[in-house]
Design a protein around this motif. Structure first.
Motif, PDB file in Angstrom:
ATOM      1  N   GLN A  97      10.664  -5.874 -13.560  1.00 50.61           N
ATOM      2  CA  GLN A  97      10.177  -7.079 -12.891  1.00 50.61           C
ATOM      3  C   GLN A  97       8.745  -6.955 -12.376  1.00 50.61           C
ATOM      4  OE1 GLN A  97      12.082  -9.947 -12.027  1.00 50.61           O
ATOM      5  NE2 GLN A  97      13.720  -9.193 -13.324  1.00 50.61           N
ATOM      6  N   THR A  98       8.261  -5.741 -12.246  1.00 54.20           N
ATOM      7  CA  THR A  98       7.032  -5.484 -11.521  1.00 54.20           C
ATOM      8  C   THR A  98       5.785  -5.728 -12.367  1.00 54.20           C
ATOM      9  OG1 THR A  98       6.076  -3.926  -9.938  1.00 54.20           O
ATOM     10  CG2 THR A  98       6.810  -3.007 -12.044  1.00 54.20           C
ATOM     11  N   SER A  99       4.654  -5.678 -11.716  1.00 53.48           N
ATOM     12  CA  SER A  99       3.348  -5.787 -12.372  1.00 53.48           C
ATOM     13  C   SER A  99       2.638  -4.448 -12.252  1.00 53.48           C
ATOM     14  CB  SER A  99       2.512  -6.870 -11.685  1.00 53.48           C
ATOM     15  OG  SER A  99       1.153  -6.769 -12.061  1.00 53.48           O
ATOM     16  N   THR A 100       1.847  -4.107 -13.234  1.00 54.65           N
ATOM     17  CA  THR A 100       1.066  -2.867 -13.153  1.00 54.65           C
ATOM     18  C   THR A 100       0.191  -2.875 -11.907  1.00 54.65           C
ATOM     19  OG1 THR A 100      -0.661  -3.850 -14.543  1.00 54.65           O
ATOM     20  CG2 THR A 100       0.988  -2.484 -15.648  1.00 54.65           C
ATOM     21  N   PHE A 101      -0.313  -4.036 -11.522  1.00 52.96           N
ATOM     22  CA  PHE A 101      -1.232  -4.129 -10.391  1.00 52.96           C
ATOM     23  C   PHE A 101      -0.536  -3.982  -9.038  1.00 52.96           C
ATOM     24  CE2 PHE A 101      -3.443  -6.154 -13.901  1.00 52.96           C
ATOM     25  CZ  PHE A 101      -4.588  -5.377 -13.916  1.00 52.96           C
ATOM     26  N   TYR A 102       0.795  -4.004  -9.031  1.00 52.19           N
ATOM     27  CA  TYR A 102       1.526  -3.738  -7.794  1.00 52.19           C
ATOM     28  C   TYR A 102       1.513  -2.250  -7.453  1.00 52.19           C
ATOM     29  CZ  TYR A 102       3.751  -8.409  -8.093  1.00 52.19           C
ATOM     30  OH  TYR A 102       4.018  -9.752  -8.143  1.00 52.19           O
ATOM     31  N   HIS A 103       1.047  -1.427  -8.398  1.00 54.31           N
ATOM     32  CA  HIS A 103       1.164   0.021  -8.264  1.00 54.31           C
ATOM     33  C   HIS A 103      -0.177   0.744  -8.366  1.00 54.31           C
ATOM     34  CE1 HIS A 103       5.530  -0.420  -8.416  1.00 54.31           C
ATOM     35  NE2 HIS A 103       5.273  -1.374  -9.275  1.00 54.31           N
ATOM     36  N   VAL A 104      -1.271   0.051  -8.131  1.00 50.09           N
ATOM     37  CA  VAL A 104      -2.591   0.690  -8.169  1.00 50.09           C
ATOM     38  C   VAL A 104      -3.004   1.085  -6.747  1.00 50.09           C
ATOM     39  CG1 VAL A 104      -3.325  -0.514 -10.278  1.00 50.09           C
ATOM     40  CG2 VAL A 104      -3.859  -1.500  -8.042  1.00 50.09           C
ATOM     41  N   ASP A 105      -3.982   1.981  -6.657  1.00 48.74           N
ATOM     42  CA  ASP A 105      -4.490   2.398  -5.351  1.00 48.74           C
ATOM     43  C   ASP A 105      -4.987   1.192  -4.569  1.00 48.74           C
ATOM     44  OD1 ASP A 105      -3.970   5.058  -5.906  1.00 48.74           O
ATOM     45  OD2 ASP A 105      -6.017   5.506  -6.535  1.00 48.74           O
ATOM     46  N   GLY A 106      -4.722   1.204  -3.280  1.00 44.73           N
ATOM     47  CA  GLY A 106      -5.157   0.117  -2.407  1.00 44.73           C
ATOM     48  C   GLY A 106      -4.131  -0.975  -2.237  1.00 44.73           C
ATOM     49  N   VAL A 107      -2.996  -0.857  -2.939  1.00 40.09           N
ATOM     50  CA  VAL A 107      -1.921  -1.840  -2.831  1.00 40.09           C
ATOM     51  C   VAL A 107      -0.719  -1.158  -2.185  1.00 40.09           C
ATOM     52  CG1 VAL A 107      -0.352  -3.371  -4.083  1.00 40.09           C
ATOM     53  CG2 VAL A 107      -2.716  -3.113  -4.864  1.00 40.09           C
ATOM     54  N   ASP A 108      -0.319  -1.676  -1.029  1.00 38.80           N
ATOM     55  CA  ASP A 108       0.849  -1.156  -0.312  1.00 38.80           C
ATOM     56  C   ASP A 108       2.007  -2.112  -0.526  1.00 38.80           C
ATOM     57  OD1 ASP A 108      -0.899   0.715   0.654  1.00 38.80           O
ATOM     58  OD2 ASP A 108      -0.748   0.104   2.742  1.00 38.80           O
ATOM     59  N   ARG A 109       3.171  -1.556  -0.797  1.00 39.89           N
ATOM     60  CA  ARG A 109       4.377  -2.352  -0.996  1.00 39.89           C
ATOM     61  C   ARG A 109       5.306  -2.181   0.209  1.00 39.89           C
ATOM     62  NH1 ARG A 109       2.986   0.481  -5.012  1.00 39.89           N
ATOM     63  NH2 ARG A 109       4.552   2.088  -4.717  1.00 39.89           N
ATOM     64  N   PHE A 110       5.888  -3.279   0.658  1.00 35.03           N
ATOM     65  CA  PHE A 110       6.806  -3.252   1.799  1.00 35.03           C
ATOM     66  C   PHE A 110       8.019  -4.097   1.460  1.00 35.03           C
ATOM     67  CE2 PHE A 110       8.705  -4.484   5.746  1.00 35.03           C
ATOM     68  CZ  PHE A 110       8.522  -3.396   6.583  1.00 35.03           C
ATOM     69  N   THR A 111       9.199  -3.539   1.720  1.00 37.82           N
ATOM     70  CA  THR A 111      10.454  -4.262   1.542  1.00 37.82           C
ATOM     71  C   THR A 111      11.201  -4.252   2.868  1.00 37.82           C
ATOM     72  OG1 THR A 111      10.575  -3.527  -0.758  1.00 37.82           O
ATOM     73  CG2 THR A 111      12.597  -4.361   0.213  1.00 37.82           C
ATOM     74  N   GLY A 112      11.735  -5.391   3.240  1.00 40.93           N
ATOM     75  CA  GLY A 112      12.502  -5.486   4.483  1.00 40.93           C
ATOM     76  C   GLY A 112      12.403  -6.870   5.065  1.00 40.93           C
ATOM     77  N   ASP A 113      12.607  -6.958   6.383  1.00 43.59           N
ATOM     78  CA  ASP A 113      12.530  -8.277   7.010  1.00 43.59           C
ATOM     79  C   ASP A 113      11.085  -8.571   7.437  1.00 43.59           C
ATOM     80  OD1 ASP A 113      12.286  -7.850  10.172  1.00 43.59           O
ATOM     81  OD2 ASP A 113      13.618  -6.297   9.352  1.00 43.59           O
ATOM     82  N   LEU A 114      10.781  -9.837   7.576  1.00 44.58           N
ATOM     83  CA  LEU A 114       9.416 -10.291   7.843  1.00 44.58           C
ATOM     84  C   LEU A 114       8.888  -9.774   9.183  1.00 44.58           C
ATOM     85  CD1 LEU A 114       7.192 -12.012   6.501  1.00 44.58           C
ATOM     86  CD2 LEU A 114       8.003 -13.920   7.888  1.00 44.58           C
ATOM     87  N   GLN A 115       9.711  -9.741  10.201  1.00 44.16           N
ATOM     88  CA  GLN A 115       9.278  -9.250  11.512  1.00 44.16           C
ATOM     89  C   GLN A 115       8.841  -7.782  11.433  1.00 44.16           C
ATOM     90  OE1 GLN A 115       9.032 -10.852  14.549  1.00 44.16           O
ATOM     91  NE2 GLN A 115       9.459 -12.767  13.489  1.00 44.16           N
ATOM     92  N   SER A 116       9.623  -6.967  10.719  1.00 44.53           N
ATOM     93  CA  SER A 116       9.264  -5.551  10.556  1.00 44.53           C
ATOM     94  C   SER A 116       7.958  -5.412   9.782  1.00 44.53           C
ATOM     95  CB  SER A 116      10.377  -4.797   9.833  1.00 44.53           C
ATOM     96  OG  SER A 116      11.555  -4.787  10.606  1.00 44.53           O
ATOM     97  N   PHE A 117       7.765  -6.249   8.787  1.00 52.73           N
ATOM     98  CA  PHE A 117       6.523  -6.229   8.013  1.00 52.73           C
ATOM     99  C   PHE A 117       5.335  -6.587   8.904  1.00 52.73           C
ATOM    100  CE2 PHE A 117       3.543  -8.609   5.138  1.00 52.73           C
ATOM    101  CZ  PHE A 117       2.993  -7.486   4.541  1.00 52.73           C
ATOM    102  N   ALA A 118       5.483  -7.598   9.734  1.00 52.54           N
ATOM    103  CA  ALA A 118       4.408  -8.000  10.637  1.00 52.54           C
ATOM    104  C   ALA A 118       4.036  -6.850  11.570  1.00 52.54           C
ATOM    105  CB  ALA A 118       4.816  -9.232  11.446  1.00 52.54           C
TER     106      ALA A 118
END
Length: 130
Positions: free
Chosen positions: A100-121
């Protein structure tokens, strides 16, 4: 701290909530596209595109709330080209699954976060207060 949030209209409530939390920190939302009405002309599309591009340029970092549309991915490309820090948020891991992912989701400078919105904030606030 200047931020821009890219997403699509299906995530409008999450975009507004995240922007609200970040603005409570005294941060500046460079452009709130959720206030736009239905676009019905090429001239208006062009004007919004110009404003959104400038909002990405003016931001210190870009947030992409997934799932996101083609415009969000173009905004992400602008931010990548400008070497801005990018934060991808998804409530589930599915956007980061290999099929499902994009190559650009995994380049330097891109941080990925999974969870609830409050924790992300809180994650964003914590990173930018270091």
């Amino acid at each position: 701290m200047n931020f821009y949030i890219a997403s699509n209209f299906q995530n409008i409530h999450e975009v507004r909530e995240l922007a609200r939390i970040l603005k409570l920190e005294g941060w500046n939302h460079t452009y709130d596209w959720t206030k736009n009405e239905r676009v019905d002309s090429y001239n208006l599309l062009s004007e919004i595109g110009r404003i959104e591009k400038q909002a990405v340029v003016d931001s210190d970092f870009l947030v992409v709330l997934l799932p996101a549309g083609k415009g969000s991915h173009i905004e992400m490309g602008i931010a990548l080209g400008l070497e801005k820090r990018i934060f991808l948020y998804s409530s589930t891991n599915s956007s980061f699954d290999f099929d499902q992912t994009s190559t650009f989701y995994h380049v330097d400078g891109v941080d990925r976060f999974t969870g609830d919105l409050q924790s992300f904030a809180h994650y964003l606030i914590g990173i930018h207060h270091q």
